[in-house]
Design a protein around this motif. Structure first.
Motif, PDB file in Angstrom:
ATOM      1  N   ILE A 224      -2.180  12.911 -11.669  1.00  0.00           N
ATOM      2  CA  ILE A 224      -0.898  12.476 -11.100  1.00  0.00           C
ATOM      3  C   ILE A 224      -1.142  12.145  -9.627  1.00  0.00           C
ATOM      4  CG2 ILE A 224       1.573  12.967 -10.981  1.00  0.00           C
ATOM      5  CD1 ILE A 224       1.244  15.066 -13.095  1.00  0.00           C
ATOM      6  N   PHE A 225      -2.169  11.318  -9.409  1.00  0.00           N
ATOM      7  CA  PHE A 225      -2.495  10.766  -8.105  1.00  0.00           C
ATOM      8  C   PHE A 225      -2.966  11.830  -7.111  1.00  0.00           C
ATOM      9  CE2 PHE A 225       0.931   8.191 -10.085  1.00  0.00           C
ATOM     10  CZ  PHE A 225       0.102   7.185 -10.548  1.00  0.00           C
ATOM     11  N   GLU A 226      -3.110  11.400  -5.873  1.00  0.00           N
ATOM     12  CA  GLU A 226      -3.779  12.235  -4.879  1.00  0.00           C
ATOM     13  C   GLU A 226      -2.835  12.679  -3.770  1.00  0.00           C
ATOM     14  OE1 GLU A 226      -3.520   8.366  -2.920  1.00  0.00           O
ATOM     15  OE2 GLU A 226      -4.097   8.931  -4.956  1.00  0.00           O
ATOM     16  N   ARG A 227      -3.311  13.696  -3.032  1.00  0.00           N
ATOM     17  CA  ARG A 227      -2.653  14.186  -1.822  1.00  0.00           C
ATOM     18  C   ARG A 227      -3.713  14.307  -0.738  1.00  0.00           C
ATOM     19  NH1 ARG A 227      -0.178  17.962  -5.909  1.00  0.00           N
ATOM     20  NH2 ARG A 227      -1.933  19.372  -5.590  1.00  0.00           N
ATOM     21  N   GLU A 240       0.696  18.087   4.631  1.00  0.00           N
ATOM     22  CA  GLU A 240       0.092  17.318   3.545  1.00  0.00           C
ATOM     23  C   GLU A 240       0.894  16.049   3.312  1.00  0.00           C
ATOM     24  OE1 GLU A 240       1.422  20.441   2.912  1.00  0.00           O
ATOM     25  OE2 GLU A 240      -0.229  21.806   2.465  1.00  0.00           O
ATOM     26  N   GLU A 241       0.244  15.046   2.748  1.00  0.00           N
ATOM     27  CA  GLU A 241       0.966  13.818   2.441  1.00  0.00           C
ATOM     28  C   GLU A 241       0.455  13.219   1.134  1.00  0.00           C
ATOM     29  OE1 GLU A 241      -0.045  10.179   4.806  1.00  0.00           O
ATOM     30  OE2 GLU A 241      -1.222  11.584   6.026  1.00  0.00           O
ATOM     31  N   ALA A 242       1.314  12.420   0.513  1.00  0.00           N
ATOM     32  CA  ALA A 242       0.949  11.702  -0.700  1.00  0.00           C
ATOM     33  C   ALA A 242       1.670  10.356  -0.689  1.00  0.00           C
ATOM     34  CB  ALA A 242       1.346  12.500  -1.943  1.00  0.00           C
ATOM     35  N   PRO A 243       0.972   9.303  -1.038  1.00  0.00           N
ATOM     36  CA  PRO A 243      -0.463   9.234  -1.357  1.00  0.00           C
ATOM     37  C   PRO A 243      -1.316   9.380  -0.096  1.00  0.00           C
ATOM     38  CG  PRO A 243       0.480   7.031  -1.323  1.00  0.00           C
ATOM     39  CD  PRO A 243       1.635   7.980  -1.141  1.00  0.00           C
ATOM     40  N   GLU A 250      -9.482   0.985  -6.090  1.00  0.00           N
ATOM     41  CA  GLU A 250     -10.814   1.320  -6.591  1.00  0.00           C
ATOM     42  C   GLU A 250     -11.139   2.790  -6.323  1.00  0.00           C
ATOM     43  OE1 GLU A 250     -15.460  -0.214  -6.093  1.00  0.00           O
ATOM     44  OE2 GLU A 250     -13.970  -0.626  -4.521  1.00  0.00           O
ATOM     45  N   MET A 251     -10.841   3.240  -5.092  1.00  0.00           N
ATOM     46  CA  MET A 251     -11.100   4.627  -4.716  1.00  0.00           C
ATOM     47  C   MET A 251     -10.224   5.581  -5.511  1.00  0.00           C
ATOM     48  SD  MET A 251     -12.805   6.587  -2.520  1.00  0.00           S
ATOM     49  CE  MET A 251     -12.717   8.160  -1.653  1.00  0.00           C
ATOM     50  N   ARG A 252      -8.946   5.227  -5.685  1.00  0.00           N
ATOM     51  CA  ARG A 252      -8.028   6.088  -6.447  1.00  0.00           C
ATOM     52  C   ARG A 252      -8.501   6.222  -7.898  1.00  0.00           C
ATOM     53  NH1 ARG A 252      -3.085   4.029  -5.084  1.00  0.00           N
ATOM     54  NH2 ARG A 252      -2.841   5.712  -3.574  1.00  0.00           N
ATOM     55  N   ARG A 253      -8.959   5.128  -8.463  1.00  0.00           N
ATOM     56  CA  ARG A 253      -9.438   5.161  -9.846  1.00  0.00           C
ATOM     57  C   ARG A 253     -10.676   6.033  -9.963  1.00  0.00           C
ATOM     58  NH1 ARG A 253      -8.804   0.321 -10.577  1.00  0.00           N
ATOM     59  NH2 ARG A 253     -10.823  -0.461  -9.855  1.00  0.00           N
ATOM     60  N   ARG A 285     -14.686   5.423   0.665  1.00  0.00           N
ATOM     61  CA  ARG A 285     -15.572   4.683  -0.245  1.00  0.00           C
ATOM     62  C   ARG A 285     -15.751   5.475  -1.530  1.00  0.00           C
ATOM     63  NH1 ARG A 285     -20.893   2.942   2.977  1.00  0.00           N
ATOM     64  NH2 ARG A 285     -21.595   3.078   0.811  1.00  0.00           N
ATOM     65  N   PRO A 286     -15.782   4.789  -2.670  1.00  0.00           N
ATOM     66  CA  PRO A 286     -15.920   5.477  -3.967  1.00  0.00           C
ATOM     67  C   PRO A 286     -17.218   6.255  -4.125  1.00  0.00           C
ATOM     68  CG  PRO A 286     -15.152   3.219  -4.262  1.00  0.00           C
ATOM     69  CD  PRO A 286     -15.558   3.344  -2.832  1.00  0.00           C
ATOM     70  N   ASP A 287     -18.223   5.960  -3.298  1.00  0.00           N
ATOM     71  CA  ASP A 287     -19.498   6.680  -3.409  1.00  0.00           C
ATOM     72  C   ASP A 287     -19.669   7.736  -2.330  1.00  0.00           C
ATOM     73  OD1 ASP A 287     -19.701   4.906  -1.325  1.00  0.00           O
ATOM     74  OD2 ASP A 287     -21.785   4.353  -1.722  1.00  0.00           O
ATOM     75  N   ARG A 288     -18.581   8.061  -1.610  1.00  0.00           N
ATOM     76  CA  ARG A 288     -18.681   9.022  -0.520  1.00  0.00           C
ATOM     77  C   ARG A 288     -17.635  10.135  -0.624  1.00  0.00           C
ATOM     78  NH1 ARG A 288     -21.541   7.141   4.027  1.00  0.00           N
ATOM     79  NH2 ARG A 288     -23.286   5.898   3.255  1.00  0.00           N
TER      80      ARG A 288
END
Length: 661
Positions: A224-227, A240-243, A250-253, A285-288
């Motif tokens: 259910i997504f990120e915070r 805290e915050e969302a999103p 791409e990063m969220r996926r 970044r998706p790799d970090r």
């Protein structure tokens, strides 16, 4: 669906669960310790059961007493809330063994994620990226020091059990490693009963991003997504915050998929959070990003996820625990707008976020756009026995700028009287240029700590106003007494009074003259400041000070006055105007307990020579370890306490003899 559930928790947590249960027609049972007999969560529940004395170990953490309360009241299921027994695998197993439903994951899932080293090994096997470091069984101090050198400083020492920043230390050099390791072990042992640690590379400017996941008994799992929880102090989340700002599809996926893989690896059911640390030196970044830990429970900050999705996560917990499938699949979940949550604590930010205790005399959250989750009311006491959370403030807006502006405004317009709070710190943090720009990171608060926690003395106009209020100007006038209706007028000459005030940053002696009904002239030694009470309210007044009208919140006691004006709260001590010696002289000859707690370590002895800044005594209070240091050079005259001793706030811990020059 269940007919009755027991909530094995207290305060804001229990109140939050009760609200949802009530809305969907489930009866609730609260539990309480001796100091919580009149608490809000007890009043809100349909019935309540005493489970022991104030000590959490003998009440809220007693599995036997919680189960007995559930059995006595006929509860079909137990909701653990968050904190206390929520991630205790033995408790989850005991609930199921007693024929009731544990509203959370199965015990095996809790155990799989309960030890960070084993969890990281499992995640590595499941294709979830982990932070480089040592996560093995060898716990010899020298071996761990060698591992830290191999990893490269700075490193993080982390307790392998538990969470919430307990047993965690950042170490920047080899010289500091052993002392930090010893402190981390002590804290971990006290908090989790396990002093084993792991060592990881410390990312220099990371962001803490977590993903809310949910699984059901049928094997379905969604995220259910990120915070973004990067704004932290002492590894404890603050806002805290969302999103998460800057998050790309791409990063969220990638992060969402990794979180779902983590949940599937342990056949997870119920609400959980997979926490990641992201290296943002080159942006998100998706790799970090790397797995840190999984919290096998509902999180304190779950409300921001609810705000942007319209999902009631507690209701989902209840439905999944009752055997129902997830109410929505992944494609049906969407993000609407932006949300922030600020944690309002009884603590003194200017004194190292020292937890505070006291009785709440006034509590006002006037911004109707904010959701307030709290278990505290005026008249309630914040004690040293439990976490000092007063309330969570949650705001939502169509975009980040609007939501953040609403948060700042709501924090500035809120007032808590009776105990020191972090409200002003939170308001400053929410307006920080890097937060506004959407660039939070876990080191931001430490970098700008002085700016965020600086204590500014009250303006001369505020001191003048306080002088008038200290004379009883807020007391309602008597309509029936012709003498009292004359206000402060007196025959032959205007009434004058000398008022002495001590406050953070100084003290003042002022002369207050009554010029007419509710109209005063205050001379502070430099100039005359006119003060007029325009109107009175239950919790303060509208005042005109030096030609400007302001809204004032105020509360007076025998020897002090709290005044909130212009989004700041000031504490004034009322004294004898002829004697300011106590305010002028700092008592550096005695080490005083800053709050109730117990003495964990005594690092010195009678006759020992000490230098200013030397660590003398380590106290533990409100789950936090405090190191108290010498205020000046000298010789220890007497140590007044022993290790393991419980002490009250203000107790003398040791006395210091200063050598004459």
């Amino acid at each position: 669906m269940f007919q009755k559930i027991l909530i094995a928790n207290r305060g804001e947590i229990a109140c939050r669960v009760i609200r949802t249960a009530r809305r969907i027609g489930i009866a609730t049972v609260a539990v309480y310790s001796d100091v919580d007999v009149g608490a809000l969560h007890v009043e809100m529940a349909d019935e309540a059961v005493r489970v022991g004395p104030a000590s959490a170990q003998e009440s809220y953490l007693s599995i036997e007493r919680i189960l007995s309360a559930a059995e006595r009241t006929g509860a079909e299921a137990i909701h653990p809330g968050y904190g206390f027994l929520s991630e205790n695998a033995d408790f989850a197993a005991a609930v199921e063994a007693a024929g009731m439903v544990f509203i959370g994951p199965q015990a095996s899932s809790i155990r799989a994620m309960g030890l960070k080293d084993a969890a990281k090994a499992l995640m590595d096997q499941s294709g979830v990226p982990i932070v480089p470091g040592y996560h093995g069984e060898e716990q010899n101090d020298e071996f761990l020091a060698d591992q830290a050198t191999l990893i490269g400083y700075p490193v993080l020492i982390k307790a392998r059990a538990g969470g919430g920043g307990k047993g965690m230390r950042r170490v920047d050099s080899e010289e500091d490693f052993r002392e930090a390791l010893a402190a981390a072990r002590r804290e971990a042992k006290a908090a989790f009963g396990d002093d084993a640690v792991l060592i990881e590379r410390c990312l220099v400017r990371p962001r803490h991003i977590e993903v809310q996941i949910f699984g059901d008994r049928l094997g379905n799992v969604v995220h259910i997504f990120e915070r973004d929880c990067s704004l932290q102090r002492r590894h404890q989340k603050v806002i805290e915050e969302a999103p998460a700002p800057g998050m790309t599809p791409e990063m969220r996926r990638a992060m969402g998929d990794a979180a779902v893989r983590a949940a599937r690896a342990i056949s997870y059911r119920g609400a959980g959070t997979v926490e990641f640390i992201a290296d943002v030196s080159n942006g998100l970044r998706p790799d970090r990003f790397y797995f840190m830990e999984m919290n096998t429970r509902l999180q304190v900050e779950h409300a921001v996820t609810e705000a942007i999705t319209g999902v009631d996560l507690v209701e989902w917990q209840l439905r999944v625990a009752a055997g129902e499938p997830l109410p929505k699949n992944q494609s049906e979940l969407e993000i609407y707008g932006w949300a922030f949550e600020a944690r309002i604590y009884a603590e003194d930010a200017a004194k190292g976020f020292l937890p505070a205790t006291g009785t709440i005399r006034h509590l006002d959250f006037p911004d109707v756009t904010a959701r307030i989750d709290s278990g505290i009311r005026p008249g309630d006491t914040v004690s040293a026995h439990y976490d000092p959370l007063i309330a969570k403030m949650i705001v939502h807006g169509p975009n980040r700028n609007v939501a953040l502006s609403r948060l700042t405004r709501a924090l500035q317009s809120s007032h808590v009287v009776g105990v020191t709070t972090n409200l002003e710190f939170l308001a400053r943090l929410s307006a920080h240029e890097e937060v506004v720009a959407g660039h939070p990171d876990t080191g931001l608060i430490d970098r700008d700590l002085q700016l965020l926690t600086a204590v500014e003395p009250p303006a001369d106009t505020v001191v003048a106003l306080a002088a008038v209020l200290s004379m009883g100007a807020l007391a309602p006038s008597s309509e029936g007494d012709p003498w009292l209706t004359l206000g402060h007028w007196q025959l032959w000459s205007e009434m004058q009074r000398i008022v002495a005030l001590t406050y953070e940053g100084g003290h003042s002696t002022l002369r207050v003259a009554a010029k007419g009904f509710d109209f005063f002239a205050v001379h502070d030694g430099r100039r005359v400041i006119p003060v007029k009470i325009v109107s009175r309210q239950d919790d303060g007044c509208r005042a005109e000070v030096d030609g400007r009208q302001v809204q004032v919140k105020a509360s007076a006691a025998a020897h002090h006055l709290v005044v909130s004006v212009d989004h700041r709260t000031h504490l004034f001590h009322l004294g004898n105007p002829l004697d300011f010696s106590a305010a002028d002289v700092a008592d550096g000859n005695r080490l005083i307990a800053p709050m109730p707690g117990f003495v964990k370590i005594v690092r010195t002895s009678s006759g020992a020579k000490v230098s200013k800044g030397d660590a003398l005594i380590v106290m533990e209070a409100m789950k936090m370890e405090l190191t108290l240091v010498a205020a000046r050079d000298g010789t220890v005259e007497a140590v007044e306490v022993s290790e393991g001793q419980q002490v009250d706030e203000g107790a003398v811990l040791l006395t210091l003899r200063v050598e004459e020059m």
